[in-house]
Design a protein around this motif. Sequence first.
Motif, PDB file in Angstrom:
ATOM      1  N   SER A  45      -6.072  -5.646   0.198  1.00  0.00           N
ATOM      2  CA  SER A  45      -4.523  -6.156   0.484  1.00  0.00           C
ATOM      3  C   SER A  45      -4.023  -6.350  -0.956  1.00  0.00           C
ATOM      4  O   SER A  45      -4.498  -7.889  -1.514  1.00  0.00           O
ATOM      5  N   LEU A  67       0.687  -0.972  -0.071  1.00  0.00           N
ATOM      6  CA  LEU A  67      -0.270   0.294  -0.170  1.00  0.00           C
ATOM      7  C   LEU A  67       0.022   1.344  -0.266  1.00  0.00           C
ATOM      8  O   LEU A  67       0.703   2.188  -0.998  1.00  0.00           O
ATOM      9  N   ALA A 101      -8.091   0.254  -0.492  1.00  0.00           N
ATOM     10  CA  ALA A 101      -7.687  -0.705  -0.306  1.00  0.00           C
ATOM     11  C   ALA A 101      -7.622  -2.067  -0.398  1.00  0.00           C
ATOM     12  O   ALA A 101      -8.541  -1.799   0.850  1.00  0.00           O
ATOM     13  N   GLU A 135      -5.516  -1.039   9.086  1.00  0.00           N
ATOM     14  CA  GLU A 135      -5.832  -2.942   8.260  1.00  0.00           C
ATOM     15  C   GLU A 135      -6.769  -3.869   8.884  1.00  0.00           C
ATOM     16  O   GLU A 135      -7.096  -3.831  10.350  1.00  0.00           O
ATOM     17  N   GLN A 167      -7.234  -0.178   4.356  1.00  0.00           N
ATOM     18  CA  GLN A 167      -6.932  -1.325   3.791  1.00  0.00           C
ATOM     19  C   GLN A 167      -7.454  -2.562   4.649  1.00  0.00           C
ATOM     20  O   GLN A 167      -7.408  -3.231   5.434  1.00  0.00           O
TER      21      GLN A 167
END
Length: 321
Positions: free
Chosen positions: A277, A54, A275, A187, A245
């Motif tokens: 992963s 990322l 985003a 995350e 993410q």
Amino acid sequence: MPKNQSTAAQSARRASRRGEKYTEALRRAATGDAPHAPHVLRFLAERSGNLYYLVGGIAAAWAHSGQRVLLLEEAEDYWRWSMNGVFDRRSRGRRKKAIEPATPPEPTTSTLWASPDGPGLLTRHSCMWEVRHPSQESDRGFPRTDRSPLTEAVADALDAYDLIVLLPRYWSYPDRESATAHVVLGEIDVFPHTDCRTTLPGPRGEEMGVPLSPEQSAAVLRERCLGFLFGSPHLPIRLDGVIWQSNGELPVDEDYLAGVDRDMNRAGLRPFGWAISERWPSPHRELPEPGRLRDLSFVQRYQPIAGRLRTALDARPARRN
């Protein structure tokens, strides 16, 4: 960096490296019309192993847009090199009489990507960030920490780059000495769109979960993924925003994510994007390989996040937290 040089002169030198005339750039800097000084960005994350792609993608997107970007990476653990021979394992922590000299690794620099016809550049520089001096003990008997290597590395890069991204070995602690901006990376292993699922009686054994609202989901994400920021008595720090993410496909649509973003913004965490992963088959704790950084399809995934983040950084003064 030359000593006693004005900020205007430094900005003009950076502009001249991008092809502008030095005198015109100096005039703009003196009148306050010069571009921002380079941002020194520090990402914060509880677990950094799966987030390197990322960060590499965001940096590559900046470089492909014509920015000169430096990834300043912490080399080996300073303790391994500066404390080698200080303690004897067999003596249960007692000091050795003779301290064996330690040889730290030499700094390394590599170009990850360079534009063939423009100023865009992505460079990686790996060096020691800090050392400890066994001969200079603190009041508690521990060796004093010297962070001058990092300070010098940042100072040397300010005149040549538009953005400097700090990549420490451990991302969870803010860096108030060198960073001018901090962005949280959240995350997500399992996206919280329902509450606890229960098994219904019957032959099918179906699992049901009550859907959460976007606001409820945002609250769970803050507690689950950002709790590391509030668990220690750190000094206050200004957070410039958050990037999410997910380690799997998101089970909600864009309207739902927009509701989560609105609640994050209400809570003071400016959202920059979501985003998916590249965890598999990406190696753990490694940046994307140069071939991927040249791949436009890879870089384009991160351009929206990189653009929003750069706009936010330029909208605030590049100052220390």
